[in-house]
Design a protein around this motif. Structure first.
Motif, mmCIF file in Angstrom:
data_model
loop_
_atom_site.group_PDB
_atom_site.id
_atom_site.type_symbol
_atom_site.label_atom_id
_atom_site.label_comp_id
_atom_site.label_asym_id
_atom_site.label_seq_id
_atom_site.Cartn_x
_atom_site.Cartn_y
_atom_site.Cartn_z
ATOM 1 N N THR A 142 0.550 -1.068 -0.293
ATOM 2 C CA THR A 142 0.139 0.014 -0.038
ATOM 3 C C THR A 142 0.670 1.028 -0.318
ATOM 4 O O THR A 142 0.452 1.957 -0.621
ATOM 5 N N GLU A 143 2.010 1.182 1.035
ATOM 6 C CA GLU A 143 3.005 2.725 0.899
ATOM 7 C C GLU A 143 3.254 3.025 -0.512
ATOM 8 O O GLU A 143 4.118 3.986 -0.789
ATOM 9 N N LEU A 144 4.071 1.747 -0.871
ATOM 10 C CA LEU A 144 4.864 1.627 -2.312
ATOM 11 C C LEU A 144 3.584 2.484 -3.251
ATOM 12 O O LEU A 144 3.829 3.136 -3.702
ATOM 13 N N ARG A 145 2.638 2.015 -3.567
ATOM 14 C CA ARG A 145 1.310 2.139 -4.397
ATOM 15 C C ARG A 145 0.894 3.430 -4.290
ATOM 16 O O ARG A 145 1.305 4.686 -4.418
ATOM 17 N N LEU A 146 0.735 4.550 -2.697
ATOM 18 C CA LEU A 146 0.665 6.077 -2.657
ATOM 19 C C LEU A 146 1.786 6.778 -3.011
ATOM 20 O O LEU A 146 1.523 7.542 -3.777
ATOM 21 N N ARG A 147 3.359 6.097 -3.001
ATOM 22 C CA ARG A 147 3.569 6.690 -3.488
ATOM 23 C C ARG A 147 4.275 7.189 -4.415
ATOM 24 O O ARG A 147 4.646 7.958 -5.373
ATOM 25 N N MET A 148 3.987 5.976 -5.710
ATOM 26 C CA MET A 148 3.605 5.950 -7.434
ATOM 27 C C MET A 148 2.308 7.185 -7.192
ATOM 28 O O MET A 148 2.555 7.198 -8.223
ATOM 29 N N ARG A 149 1.081 7.091 -6.593
ATOM 30 C CA ARG A 149 0.341 7.402 -6.547
ATOM 31 C C ARG A 149 0.864 9.419 -6.221
ATOM 32 O O ARG A 149 0.984 10.228 -7.705
#
Length: 480
Positions: A142-149
Motif C-alpha cells: 500500500t505504501e508503495l502504491r501511494l508513493r507511486m500515486r
C-alpha cells in the motif's frame, strides 16, 4: 563524537591483543602508561572510552601506531568471534527472548563460540523471513502504491535509462524484437538461453558468474512475456539492485524491473507521440496502443498509467479483477472510490458489482472493449474494460477516467450507464429488505474456500523462490 559500543569493543580487543603479544599483564601495562590495571580492564572490555593521550601512551608502550589501535578490523579470529557474539547478544531479537547472555571466558573454545553464533544467525534469519507477515506485506504494498500515486506512476530516471539502452541496441521504431532484446543483453555481458528445466519457483534465473540469463522455452505462446522476462532480468543489473533487505525492498525492486521492461517494450518518446496524436483525434484506446507495440492488453493499460498523467494531464485508474470480483492489480489517481481494508490495501478486495470491471463479464461479445459510465459518490467515471481467460479463470482489465476526460477516448458515446453507492453495503452487498425477509434463516450456502487464504507468505531472500532448486539448476547448467 562518542564512539559506538562496537567501536569500543574492537578497540578493547586490539589493545588486549597488543598487550598479550608483549607478555604484559594489566598491571604491567598500567604501570607503563600511568593508570591502574583495573582501568585498562574496563577499556579492554569496551566499557570505557580512553582519552587520546592514554591511547598514545598505550601505542608507545606496545610499539604500534595509534591508527593501528583504532582500526575497525578485529585483530584476530578469536576477537572477531567475540565481537560478533557481543553484537548478537545486545541486539533486539535476542533481548526480546529474556535470556541471559553467555559470558565469554578465556577457557571457552572458539568452536563453542561458533556454535552459539550459529544459533544467533539462525534466529536472525528466521526473524528476517517472518518480518513480512501478511499484514506487513499489505502495508508495504500500500505504501508503495501511494508513493507511486504521488509521482503520477511516472519514473523519469528509468524512462531515460530505457531509451538510452534501446538507442545503443539500434532500436528506432515499431515493436521491440527478440533479436534487439538479445543485443541489449549482449551489451550488458549476458547471453539469453531458453531451457526446459527452469526451476518451477522462478520466472528466470541469472547466472552472474557466467553471464547467462535462463528463460523458459522460446516456443511458449506470447512473445511479449519472454521479452519482458529478459528485460526484467537485465534491469536488476542496470538499476544496481542488491539482495533485498526486506519485503518492502523486494516490492520496490519488482516494481522497478517491471517499469523498465515496460519502458523498453513501449518507449516513452514513441508512446507519448502515439498517445498525443490519438488524443488530438479524440480516439484514445487501449487496444490501439496495445496493437501498435505488440504487447498485452494489460501491459498497454498499465503503460497508460505511466504516461497519461505526466504527459497528457489525464488522471485515470487501472484495475485487474478476477472472475469473483477480487482486485488483483490496481492503480488510481482520479479518486475512483475503491474498497480497502484497515491497512489501506485494495488488492484482494471485491469491487462493486456495478463497475464495468465486473459487469463486462456478463457481455455476450467478449472480443471487443466494453464501455460504461458509472455514477459514484465521487462523481461519474467512464471506463473501458476488456475480458480474458487464463488457466486460473476469468479476468478483466479496466482503464477509466473521470467524466470530463472521456471526450478524448473512443467509446465515449456509449449509452451504457450504471450507478454505484459503494462502500454503502446496500449498493450490492446487502440484499433488498423484502428478499432478505423472504430467505433469512432458510438458506445455507456452501462457501467456496480460496486456498490462498491458508497459504503462508512466501519466504526467503527472494520471496517464493526455492534457492536450493535454483542453485542445483545453475550447477547443472554450469557443468554442461
Amino acid at each position: 563524537m562518542a564512539a559506538t559500543a562496537l567501536e569500543l569493543s574492537t578497540l578493547g580487543h586490539r589493545i588486549r591483543h597488543e598487550r598479550l603479544a608483549h607478555g604484559f599483564t594489566l598491571d604491567d601495562l598500567g604501570e607503563r602508561v600511568g593508570v591502574a590495571g583495573s582501568q585498562l580492564s574496563l577499556i579492554e572490555n569496551g566499557k570505557r572510552e580512553p582519552k587520546l593521550s592514554l591511547l598514545q601512551a598505550i601505542a608507545a608502550a606496545t610499539g604500534v601506531d595509534v591508527t593501528d589501535l583504532l582500526s575497525p578490523e578485529p585483530p584476530n579470529r578469536r576477537a572477531a568471534l567475540e565481537i560478533e557474539l557481543e553484537r548478537a547478544q545486545s541486539g533486539a531479537v535476542f533481548r526480546r527472548l529474556g535470556i541471559a547472555p553467555v559470558r565469554v571466558t578465556k577457557s571457552m573454545s572458539d568452536e563453542t563460540i561458533e556454535s552459539i553464533l550459529g544459533l544467533h544467525r539462525e534466529l536472525q534469519r528466521r526473524e528476517r523471513e517472518t518480518i513480512a507477515t501478511p499484514e506487513e506485506a499489505r502495508r508495504a504494498n500500500t505504501e508503495l502504491r501511494l508513493r507511486m500515486r504521488e509521482k503520477g506512476n511516472y519514473l523519469a530516471d528509468i524512462e531515460r535509462l530505457a531509451e538510452k539502452q534501446l538507442k545503443a541496441a539500434g532500436h528506432t521504431t515499431g515493436a521491440l524484437t527478440h533479436r534487439t532484446v538479445s543485443i541489449m543483453a549482449e551489451q550488458l555481458g549476458f547471453e539469453l538461453l531458453y531451457v526446459n528445466d527452469l526451476p518451477h519457483s522462478a520466472r528466470s534465473v541469472t547466472d552472474l558468474e557466467n553471464g547467462r540469463i535462463y528463460l523458459p522455452p522460446a516456443s511458449i505462446p506470447g512473445g511479449h512475456g519472454l521479452r519482458s522476462m529478459a528485460l526484467q532480468a537485465m534491469a536488476h543489473r542496470l538499476l544496481g539492485h542488491q539482495r533485498p533487505v526486506d519485503y518492502a525492498d523486494f516490492l520496490q525492486q519488482r516494481l522497478e524491473i517491471n517499469y523498465y521492461a515496460a519502458c523498453c517494450l513501449m518507449p516513452e518518446t514513441a508512446s507519448v507521440a502515439f498517445l498525443q496524436q490519438a488524443k488530438k483525434d479524440r480516439n484514445l484506446a487501449v487496444e490501439d496502443f496495445r496493437d501498435a507495440f505488440g504487447v498485452t492488453h494489460e501491459a498497454a493499460g498499465m503503460r497508460m498509467t505511466n504516461l497519461l498523467t505526466a504527459h497528457l494531464g489525464i488522471r485515470l485508474h487501472f484495475l485487474r479483477v478476477d472472475g469473483s470480483g477480487a482486485i488483483s492489480r490496481v492503480y488510481e489517481n482520479d479518486d475512483l472510490p475503491l474498497p480497502m481494508d484497515v491497512t489501506g490495501a485494495i488488492e484482494g478486495q471485491v469491487v462493486c458489482r456495478h463497475f464495468s470491471a465486473r459487469s463486462a463479464f456478463e457481455e455476450q461479445n467478449r472480443t471487443t472493449e466494453h464501455y460504461q459510465y458509472t455514477d459514484t459518490p465521487a462523481g461519474t467515471f467512464w471506463c473501458s474494460t476488456q475480458t480474458g481467460t487464463t488457466t486460473d479463470g476469468e479476468f478483466s482489465i479496466t482503464v477509466g477516467v473521470p467524466f470530463d476526460d472521456a471526450r478524448w477516448f473512443r467509446g465515449r458515446e456509449t449509452a451504457s450507464r450504471a450507478s454505484s453507492t459503494c462502500p454503502d453495503e446496500s449498493c450490492c452487498r446487502r440484499p433488498p429488505a423484502e428478499i432478505a425477509a423472504r430467505w433469512e434463516g432458510k438458506a445455507w450456502p456452501s462457501a467456496r474456500v480460496h486456498m490462498q487464504m491458508f497459504s503462508p507468505l512466501p519466504r526467503g531472500t527472494f520471496p517464493g523462490v526455492e534457492e536450493a532448486e535454483v542453485y542445483a539448476f545453475l550447477d547443472r547448467h554450469a557443468e554442461g
